[in-house]
Design an enzyme around this catalytic site. Sequence first.
Site, PDB file in Angstrom:
ATOM      1  N   LYS A 184      -6.325 -29.132  -9.242  1.00 43.56           N
ATOM      2  CA  LYS A 184      -7.395 -28.982 -10.234  1.00 43.56           C
ATOM      3  C   LYS A 184      -8.293 -30.215 -10.240  1.00 43.56           C
ATOM      4  O   LYS A 184      -7.886 -31.294 -10.648  1.00 43.56           O
ATOM      5  CB  LYS A 184      -6.846 -28.777 -11.650  1.00 43.56           C
ATOM      6  CG  LYS A 184      -7.982 -28.312 -12.570  1.00 43.56           C
ATOM      7  CD  LYS A 184      -7.689 -28.480 -14.035  1.00 43.56           C
ATOM      8  CE  LYS A 184      -8.143 -29.792 -14.627  1.00 43.56           C
ATOM      9  NZ  LYS A 184      -9.590 -30.056 -14.559  1.00 43.56           N
ATOM     10  N   GLU A 258      -0.661 -41.459 -11.693  1.00 46.08           N
ATOM     11  CA  GLU A 258      -1.558 -42.569 -11.311  1.00 46.08           C
ATOM     12  C   GLU A 258      -2.554 -42.710 -12.452  1.00 46.08           C
ATOM     13  O   GLU A 258      -3.467 -41.897 -12.587  1.00 46.08           O
ATOM     14  CB  GLU A 258      -2.290 -42.235 -10.005  1.00 46.08           C
ATOM     15  CG  GLU A 258      -1.392 -42.044  -8.793  1.00 46.08           C
ATOM     16  CD  GLU A 258      -0.869 -43.343  -8.206  1.00 46.08           C
ATOM     17  OE1 GLU A 258      -1.215 -44.427  -8.740  1.00 46.08           O
ATOM     18  OE2 GLU A 258      -0.112 -43.276  -7.235  1.00 46.08           O
ATOM     19  N   CYS A 297     -10.191 -47.168 -11.532  1.00 46.16           N
ATOM     20  CA  CYS A 297      -8.923 -47.541 -12.160  1.00 46.16           C
ATOM     21  C   CYS A 297      -8.503 -48.956 -11.772  1.00 46.16           C
ATOM     22  O   CYS A 297      -7.840 -49.642 -12.530  1.00 46.16           O
ATOM     23  CB  CYS A 297      -7.842 -46.545 -11.755  1.00 46.16           C
ATOM     24  SG  CYS A 297      -7.816 -46.243  -9.984  1.00 46.16           S
ATOM     25  N   GLU A 397      -9.245 -50.164 -21.248  1.00 47.58           N
ATOM     26  CA  GLU A 397     -10.029 -49.803 -20.068  1.00 47.58           C
ATOM     27  C   GLU A 397     -11.428 -49.365 -20.514  1.00 47.58           C
ATOM     28  O   GLU A 397     -11.581 -48.317 -21.127  1.00 47.58           O
ATOM     29  CB  GLU A 397      -9.308 -48.653 -19.354  1.00 47.58           C
ATOM     30  CG  GLU A 397      -9.782 -48.412 -17.959  1.00 47.58           C
ATOM     31  CD  GLU A 397      -9.016 -47.280 -17.302  1.00 47.58           C
ATOM     32  OE1 GLU A 397      -8.618 -46.323 -17.990  1.00 47.58           O
ATOM     33  OE2 GLU A 397      -8.825 -47.348 -16.066  1.00 47.58           O
TER      34      GLU A 397
HETATM   35  P1  NAD Z   1      -8.717 -37.623 -17.840  1.00 43.38           P
HETATM   36  O1  NAD Z   1      -7.291 -37.938 -18.037  1.00 43.38           O
HETATM   37  O2  NAD Z   1      -9.526 -37.276 -19.011  1.00 43.38           O
HETATM   38  O3  NAD Z   1      -8.878 -36.406 -16.815  1.00 43.38           O
HETATM   39  C1  NAD Z   1      -8.255 -36.419 -15.539  1.00 43.38           C
HETATM   40  C2  NAD Z   1      -7.889 -35.011 -15.154  1.00 43.38           C
HETATM   41  O4  NAD Z   1      -6.898 -34.544 -16.065  1.00 43.38           O
HETATM   42  C3  NAD Z   1      -9.063 -34.026 -15.252  1.00 43.38           C
HETATM   43  O5  NAD Z   1      -8.956 -33.090 -14.208  1.00 43.38           O
HETATM   44  C4  NAD Z   1      -8.828 -33.361 -16.587  1.00 43.38           C
HETATM   45  O6  NAD Z   1      -9.375 -32.061 -16.654  1.00 43.38           O
HETATM   46  C5  NAD Z   1      -7.309 -33.321 -16.639  1.00 43.38           C
HETATM   47  N1  NAD Z   1      -6.741 -33.245 -17.982  1.00 43.38           N
HETATM   48  C6  NAD Z   1      -7.232 -33.739 -19.134  1.00 43.38           C
HETATM   49  N2  NAD Z   1      -6.415 -33.437 -20.164  1.00 43.38           N
HETATM   50  C7  NAD Z   1      -5.367 -32.760 -19.644  1.00 43.38           C
HETATM   51  C8  NAD Z   1      -4.191 -32.176 -20.193  1.00 43.38           C
HETATM   52  N3  NAD Z   1      -3.935 -32.225 -21.506  1.00 43.38           N
HETATM   53  N4  NAD Z   1      -3.333 -31.565 -19.359  1.00 43.38           N
HETATM   54  C9  NAD Z   1      -3.571 -31.503 -18.038  1.00 43.38           C
HETATM   55  N5  NAD Z   1      -4.673 -32.011 -17.461  1.00 43.38           N
HETATM   56  C10 NAD Z   1      -5.563 -32.640 -18.254  1.00 43.38           C
HETATM   57  O7  NAD Z   1      -9.311 -38.857 -17.056  1.00 43.38           O
HETATM   58  P2  NAD Z   1     -10.800 -39.060 -16.576  1.00 43.38           P
HETATM   59  O8  NAD Z   1     -11.585 -39.560 -17.691  1.00 43.38           O
HETATM   60  O9  NAD Z   1     -11.282 -37.856 -15.850  1.00 43.38           O
HETATM   61  O10 NAD Z   1     -10.605 -40.191 -15.469  1.00 43.38           O
HETATM   62  C11 NAD Z   1     -10.613 -41.538 -15.763  1.00 43.38           C
HETATM   63  C12 NAD Z   1      -9.207 -42.075 -15.856  1.00 43.38           C
HETATM   64  O11 NAD Z   1      -8.525 -41.840 -14.626  1.00 43.38           O
HETATM   65  C13 NAD Z   1      -9.190 -43.572 -16.054  1.00 43.38           C
HETATM   66  O12 NAD Z   1      -8.213 -43.912 -16.984  1.00 43.38           O
HETATM   67  C14 NAD Z   1      -8.845 -44.103 -14.669  1.00 43.38           C
HETATM   68  O13 NAD Z   1      -8.266 -45.372 -14.674  1.00 43.38           O
HETATM   69  C15 NAD Z   1      -7.895 -43.050 -14.186  1.00 43.38           C
HETATM   70  N6  NAD Z   1      -7.785 -43.082 -12.719  1.00 43.38           N
HETATM   71  C16 NAD Z   1      -6.623 -43.533 -12.162  1.00 43.38           C
HETATM   72  C17 NAD Z   1      -6.506 -43.614 -10.768  1.00 43.38           C
HETATM   73  C18 NAD Z   1      -5.259 -44.124 -10.129  1.00 43.38           C
HETATM   74  O14 NAD Z   1      -5.067 -43.882  -8.946  1.00 43.38           O
HETATM   75  N7  NAD Z   1      -4.396 -44.828 -10.849  1.00 43.38           N
HETATM   76  C19 NAD Z   1      -7.563 -43.214  -9.958  1.00 43.38           C
HETATM   77  C20 NAD Z   1      -8.738 -42.765 -10.569  1.00 43.38           C
HETATM   78  C21 NAD Z   1      -8.842 -42.696 -11.955  1.00 43.38           C
END
Ligand code: NAD
Length: 497
Positions: A184, A258, A297, A397
């Site tokens: 997804k 992650e 991240c 963050e």
């Molecule tokens: P997010 O957690 O809001 O969304 C990430 C994904 O999770 C999206 O596809 C979203 O639709 C899904 N999601 C959201 N709520 C969910 C739930 N309740 N159940 C299942 N899926 C759900 O994060 P974001 O704002 O899209 O991305 C930014 C974050 O991602 C930052 O915190 C960043 O540090 C982190 N990130 C981490 C890495 C890593 O490798 N550690 C890499 C990139 C981004």
Amino acid sequence: MTTLPLIALPTDGLSGCYIDGGWRRPADGRTLGVENPSRREPLAEVGRGGLAEVDLAVAAARRAFPAWSALAASERGRRLIGLADLLDEHAEEVARLLAAETGNAIRSQSRAETAGAAAVLRYFGGVAVEQKGETLPLGPGLFSFTTREPVGVVGSIIPWNSPLQLGAVKISMALATGNTLVLKPAEDAPLAVLRLAELATGLFPPGVLNVVTGVGEEAGAAIAGHPGVDKVSFTGSAEAGHLVAHAAAERLVPVTLELGGKSPCIVFPDAAAPDRVEATAQGIVNAMRFGRQGQSCTAGSRLFVHADVWDALMPRVVGIVEAMTVGDALDPEVDIGAVINAERYGEIRAYVAEAEALGATFLTGSTPAPVDEAAGYWPVPTVLAGIDNSWRIAREEVFGPVMVAIPWTDEASMIEMANDTHYGLAAFVFGHDLDSVIRVCGHLEAGWIWVNEGGGQIPGMSYGGVKQSGLGREYSIEGALDNYTTRKSVTIKIDRP
Ligand code: NAD
């Protein structure tokens, strides 16, 4: 605004999910709008998949699993390399799509991310054959061996900030190890991943790779809690990561997380010597991911500079940041593109305004103005000083191009500050005295450290965090074997040894 050539979109997938080798419109006909954040213009409509589409995708993945897992690992690898080749062939078109949906500048980011995604697919294609087991020396009469077997159907969820790279990682790790996948992408940036799935048609049998577009609370939650998903791999925020981990724990399936970071970037005095100061300043700007609007991240967003070299280093850092141009991600001259959406823009603005009110000083930048109706979500690259390490801006963050700089003199206190966050993803160290560098790397609570460069992920280098930054490792064959396979032990009694 300059008129730029049209970007190619997935030909048939714009209102569908990619399930069982073809496009399928969500049963209830709902769609999600995808916006170009640089221009604040609608870019596409994709399917808003939910439980019904996740059910179909999981069923397709389950049907495809026996044949895919039985295929020789070398053949699975060959097909991943085939996808890397196709991505290279279509690189410019995909990079433009990526820049349009993410706001990540084509020149410095989206082309590199497309090349990086191909590199990941190629790496895992090559190492797929390393899914080896062991034998145990149990003496005469017994022969014992272990195998590494795929777990089954993997459910992966990714964010919008590097969707193609992360999509390629999830596809590679799951498929190389003989699993099938339901992926997804994020609601804000699903298009490049859909295009990758479209390119993969013909390389993988139907059902091996499925992409369900939709929102987190619907399609994402459906994947995390689905009884037909045998392993969950999540990349995103710590908040959503906790919910996903709970859902996986309810069913006792393994989960890789992650999550976010608040990475320290530490400078020793010798890194600011006259012949090194420019390279160090550039490395710091790279580590902060200013070129990605700080939406990374790993962003080295807390700069700890030895007080003796503050005056020599900080003007160089500020000079590089101020020379970067902000604008439309598809403009070939632009260094820094757009923040992903209005909500994120507002959050960045609030963090900076709060720090300003607490007394922070701007070495460069300012509290961003409210969103300009006529332009995109263009951020203000900012470096702040006069910060207390206990403030929210130094601990949470921000996910924007905002770096806080803090001077240090005592190494032990600096390490304490560097580790004083609930995150532990990455760290950057600039220094040339080997003893100091090794000592500090040993003390830092981080899963991944770069020394003397603000570098990024490299296929083969295990990547992942400690503390609230996550669980498990990705990007490497070790991570794939530990997290995407299960070990089976077989012991045979031999009658006539
Ligand atoms: P997010 O957690 O809001 O969304 C990430 C994904 O999770 C999206 O596809 C979203 O639709 C899904 N999601 C959201 N709520 C969910 C739930 N309740 N159940 C299942 N899926 C759900 O994060 P974001 O704002 O899209 O991305 C930014 C974050 O991602 C930052 O915190 C960043 O540090 C982190 N990130 C981490 C890495 C890593 O490798 N550690 C890499 C990139 C981004």
